[in-house]
Design a protein around this motif. Structure first.
Motif, PDB file in Angstrom:
ATOM      1  N   TYR A 133       9.707   4.390  12.409  1.00 23.68           N
ATOM      2  CA  TYR A 133       8.904   3.872  11.301  1.00 23.68           C
ATOM      3  C   TYR A 133       7.822   2.963  11.867  1.00 23.68           C
ATOM      4  O   TYR A 133       8.109   2.062  12.665  1.00 23.68           O
ATOM      5  N   TYR A 134       6.576   3.188  11.447  1.00 29.26           N
ATOM      6  CA  TYR A 134       5.433   2.382  11.880  1.00 29.26           C
ATOM      7  C   TYR A 134       4.894   1.638  10.659  1.00 29.26           C
ATOM      8  O   TYR A 134       4.463   2.257   9.679  1.00 29.26           O
ATOM      9  N   ILE A 135       4.937   0.307  10.710  1.00 27.24           N
ATOM     10  CA  ILE A 135       4.501  -0.534   9.599  1.00 27.24           C
ATOM     11  C   ILE A 135       3.395  -1.466  10.081  1.00 27.24           C
ATOM     12  O   ILE A 135       3.543  -2.132  11.110  1.00 27.24           O
ATOM     13  N   THR A 136       2.293  -1.499   9.338  1.00 29.93           N
ATOM     14  CA  THR A 136       1.220  -2.436   9.662  1.00 29.93           C
ATOM     15  C   THR A 136       1.114  -3.495   8.565  1.00 29.93           C
ATOM     16  O   THR A 136       1.365  -3.212   7.387  1.00 29.93           O
ATOM     17  N   VAL A 137       0.757  -4.696   8.976  1.00 31.40           N
ATOM     18  CA  VAL A 137       0.524  -5.783   8.027  1.00 31.40           C
ATOM     19  C   VAL A 137      -0.985  -5.971   7.915  1.00 31.40           C
ATOM     20  O   VAL A 137      -1.631  -6.487   8.830  1.00 31.40           O
ATOM     21  N   ALA A 138      -1.533  -5.529   6.812  1.00 37.74           N
ATOM     22  CA  ALA A 138      -2.967  -5.691   6.548  1.00 37.74           C
ATOM     23  C   ALA A 138      -3.145  -6.930   5.664  1.00 37.74           C
ATOM     24  O   ALA A 138      -2.683  -8.014   6.001  1.00 37.74           O
ATOM     25  N   SER A 139      -3.748  -6.767   4.506  1.00 36.44           N
ATOM     26  CA  SER A 139      -4.020  -7.892   3.616  1.00 36.44           C
ATOM     27  C   SER A 139      -4.641  -7.341   2.343  1.00 36.44           C
ATOM     28  O   SER A 139      -5.222  -6.249   2.337  1.00 36.44           O
ATOM     29  N   LEU A 140      -4.541  -8.096   1.251  1.00 35.09           N
ATOM     30  CA  LEU A 140      -5.325  -7.736   0.071  1.00 35.09           C
ATOM     31  C   LEU A 140      -6.813  -7.767   0.375  1.00 35.09           C
ATOM     32  O   LEU A 140      -7.613  -7.153  -0.331  1.00 35.09           O
ATOM     33  N   ALA A 141      -7.181  -8.457   1.471  1.00 38.20           N
ATOM     34  CA  ALA A 141      -8.576  -8.435   1.943  1.00 38.20           C
ATOM     35  C   ALA A 141      -8.961  -7.062   2.476  1.00 38.20           C
ATOM     36  O   ALA A 141     -10.128  -6.817   2.771  1.00 38.20           O
ATOM     37  N   GLY A 142      -7.987  -6.156   2.581  1.00 43.54           N
ATOM     38  CA  GLY A 142      -8.268  -4.782   2.958  1.00 43.54           C
ATOM     39  C   GLY A 142      -8.657  -3.916   1.773  1.00 43.54           C
ATOM     40  O   GLY A 142      -8.913  -2.718   1.936  1.00 43.54           O
ATOM     41  N   ALA A 143      -8.723  -4.526   0.577  1.00 42.50           N
ATOM     42  CA  ALA A 143      -9.171  -3.807  -0.616  1.00 42.50           C
ATOM     43  C   ALA A 143     -10.172  -4.616  -1.432  1.00 42.50           C
ATOM     44  O   ALA A 143     -10.897  -4.061  -2.255  1.00 42.50           O
ATOM     45  N   ASN A 144     -10.206  -5.927  -1.206  1.00 44.63           N
ATOM     46  CA  ASN A 144     -11.045  -6.827  -2.002  1.00 44.63           C
ATOM     47  C   ASN A 144     -11.947  -7.643  -1.084  1.00 44.63           C
ATOM     48  O   ASN A 144     -11.468  -8.487  -0.339  1.00 44.63           O
ATOM     49  N   PHE A 145     -13.242  -7.380  -1.140  1.00 43.59           N
ATOM     50  CA  PHE A 145     -14.167  -8.135  -0.283  1.00 43.59           C
ATOM     51  C   PHE A 145     -14.526  -9.456  -0.944  1.00 43.59           C
ATOM     52  O   PHE A 145     -14.421  -9.617  -2.164  1.00 43.59           O
ATOM     53  N   PHE A 146     -14.909 -10.429  -0.124  1.00 39.43           N
ATOM     54  CA  PHE A 146     -15.219 -11.758  -0.647  1.00 39.43           C
ATOM     55  C   PHE A 146     -16.231 -12.457   0.260  1.00 39.43           C
ATOM     56  O   PHE A 146     -16.421 -12.079   1.418  1.00 39.43           O
ATOM     57  N   LEU A 212      12.632  -4.904   5.302  1.00 34.62           N
ATOM     58  CA  LEU A 212      14.007  -4.417   5.346  1.00 34.62           C
ATOM     59  C   LEU A 212      14.253  -3.370   4.260  1.00 34.62           C
ATOM     60  O   LEU A 212      14.882  -2.330   4.514  1.00 34.62           O
ATOM     61  N   ASP A 213      13.724  -3.605   3.064  1.00 35.40           N
ATOM     62  CA  ASP A 213      13.870  -2.633   1.977  1.00 35.40           C
ATOM     63  C   ASP A 213      13.201  -1.305   2.342  1.00 35.40           C
ATOM     64  O   ASP A 213      13.735  -0.225   2.030  1.00 35.40           O
ATOM     65  N   LEU A 214      12.050  -1.364   2.976  1.00 39.20           N
ATOM     66  CA  LEU A 214      11.378  -0.135   3.406  1.00 39.20           C
ATOM     67  C   LEU A 214      12.255   0.647   4.388  1.00 39.20           C
ATOM     68  O   LEU A 214      12.375   1.874   4.295  1.00 39.20           O
ATOM     69  N   LEU A 215      12.869  -0.075   5.320  1.00 37.62           N
ATOM     70  CA  LEU A 215      13.710   0.589   6.318  1.00 37.62           C
ATOM     71  C   LEU A 215      14.961   1.207   5.695  1.00 37.62           C
ATOM     72  O   LEU A 215      15.522   2.148   6.245  1.00 37.62           O
ATOM     73  N   LYS A 216      15.367   0.683   4.542  1.00 33.33           N
ATOM     74  CA  LYS A 216      16.535   1.218   3.843  1.00 33.33           C
ATOM     75  C   LYS A 216      16.197   2.400   2.928  1.00 33.33           C
ATOM     76  O   LYS A 216      17.091   3.086   2.441  1.00 33.33           O
ATOM     77  N   THR A 217      14.897   2.609   2.688  1.00 27.70           N
ATOM     78  CA  THR A 217      14.484   3.622   1.724  1.00 27.70           C
ATOM     79  C   THR A 217      14.896   5.020   2.172  1.00 27.70           C
ATOM     80  O   THR A 217      14.809   5.359   3.357  1.00 27.70           O
ATOM     81  N   ASN A 218      15.336   5.832   1.233  1.00 27.17           N
ATOM     82  CA  ASN A 218      15.729   7.202   1.544  1.00 27.17           C
ATOM     83  C   ASN A 218      14.607   7.923   2.280  1.00 27.17           C
ATOM     84  O   ASN A 218      13.449   7.859   1.863  1.00 27.17           O
ATOM     85  N   PRO A 219      14.896   8.612   3.379  1.00 31.67           N
ATOM     86  CA  PRO A 219      13.855   9.249   4.180  1.00 31.67           C
ATOM     87  C   PRO A 219      13.018  10.283   3.437  1.00 31.67           C
ATOM     88  O   PRO A 219      11.945  10.644   3.895  1.00 31.67           O
TER      89      PRO A 219
END
Length: 234
Positions: A133-146, A212-219
């Motif tokens: 599993y590959y997870i990235t941490v972006a930001s709401l700044a990745g959809a909303n410019f300011f 953790l919830d993502l890692l538990k999600t059904n494949p």
């Protein structure tokens, strides 16, 4: 379900990365994490070992591909495998575009965007083996410019697009990919010192529990993009 599973968290010495490491360790996942400064890495490693001995602190700068290659090698040498990547390292400079220096721009693009590519590039063959599993941490700044956010926005919009495209490339190998876009988080980001006034914000452990919830999600299902915000913003 997490027996023998191994996670690698970039930017793991404090904030979201450290909070996530705590949650994963508490749930039986072995954790490797990285940071740029030796002292910070060792201090965090000592704190995390109070939870579990199955932890490895690595000095690595995600802006350097050879550092991330070496990090993955250390992880596989110690734990024998690599299942989960949490590409979390990031920084921000907030200035009008006419006042932003070339160095500030480059530091954000190289850390926030190129770094997530380097981490994935260095680890992708191990993820193929583990169907990880590959997870990235972006930001709401990745959809909303300011205002004053041009460089930060560019890097985080890039992370969102990169992760979504990588998801399509990687799912044929049974590798899952998710980008998380948090709002206000109580961390040391941008020289902030967390305090009691941050109680309304997302806490680092909240991010850890989400992961953790993502890692538990059904494949069979994949939450590929998640916006994650405080329920009662100030």
């Amino acid at each position: 379900m997490f027996e023998n599973k191994v996670a690698y968290i970039t930017g793991g010495t404090k904030g979201i990365g450290f909070g996530t490491a705590k949650i994963l360790l508490e749930n039986g996942i072995s954790v490797a994490f990285s940071g740029r400064k030796e002292e910070d890495v060792r201090n965090a490693e000592n704190d995390l070992k109070k939870i579990s001995e199955n932890v490895l602190g690595i000095v690595s700068d995600v802006r350097k591909f050879e550092d991330e290659e070496n990090a993955v090698k250390q992880i596989v040498d110690k734990f024998g495998r690599l299942d989960y990547i949490i590409a979390n390292a990031g920084l921000g400079h907030f200035k009008p575009i006419d006042q932003m220096s070339v160095e500030e721009w480059n530091s954000m693009i190289e850390t926030n965007l190129t770094g997530v590519f380097y981490t994935l590039k260095a680890s992708v063959e191990e993820l193929k083996k583990s169907e990880g599993y590959y997870i990235t941490v972006a930001s709401l700044a990745g959809a909303n410019f300011f205002e004053n956010g041009a460089g930060y926005n560019a890097s985080k919009f890039g992370v969102v697009g990169f992760t979504q495209a990588a998801m399509i490339d990687l799912r044929k190998y049974n590798i899952k990919s998710t980008v998380i876009m948090p709002g206000s988080v109580a961390t040391n980001f941008n020289d902030h010192v967390p305090n009691d006034k941050d109680s309304w914000k997302i806490q680092p452990e909240d991010m850890g529990n989400l992961i953790l919830d993502l890692l538990k999600t059904n494949p069979r299902v994949l939450p590929s993009k998640i916006e994650f915000r405080a329920s009662q913003p100030k």
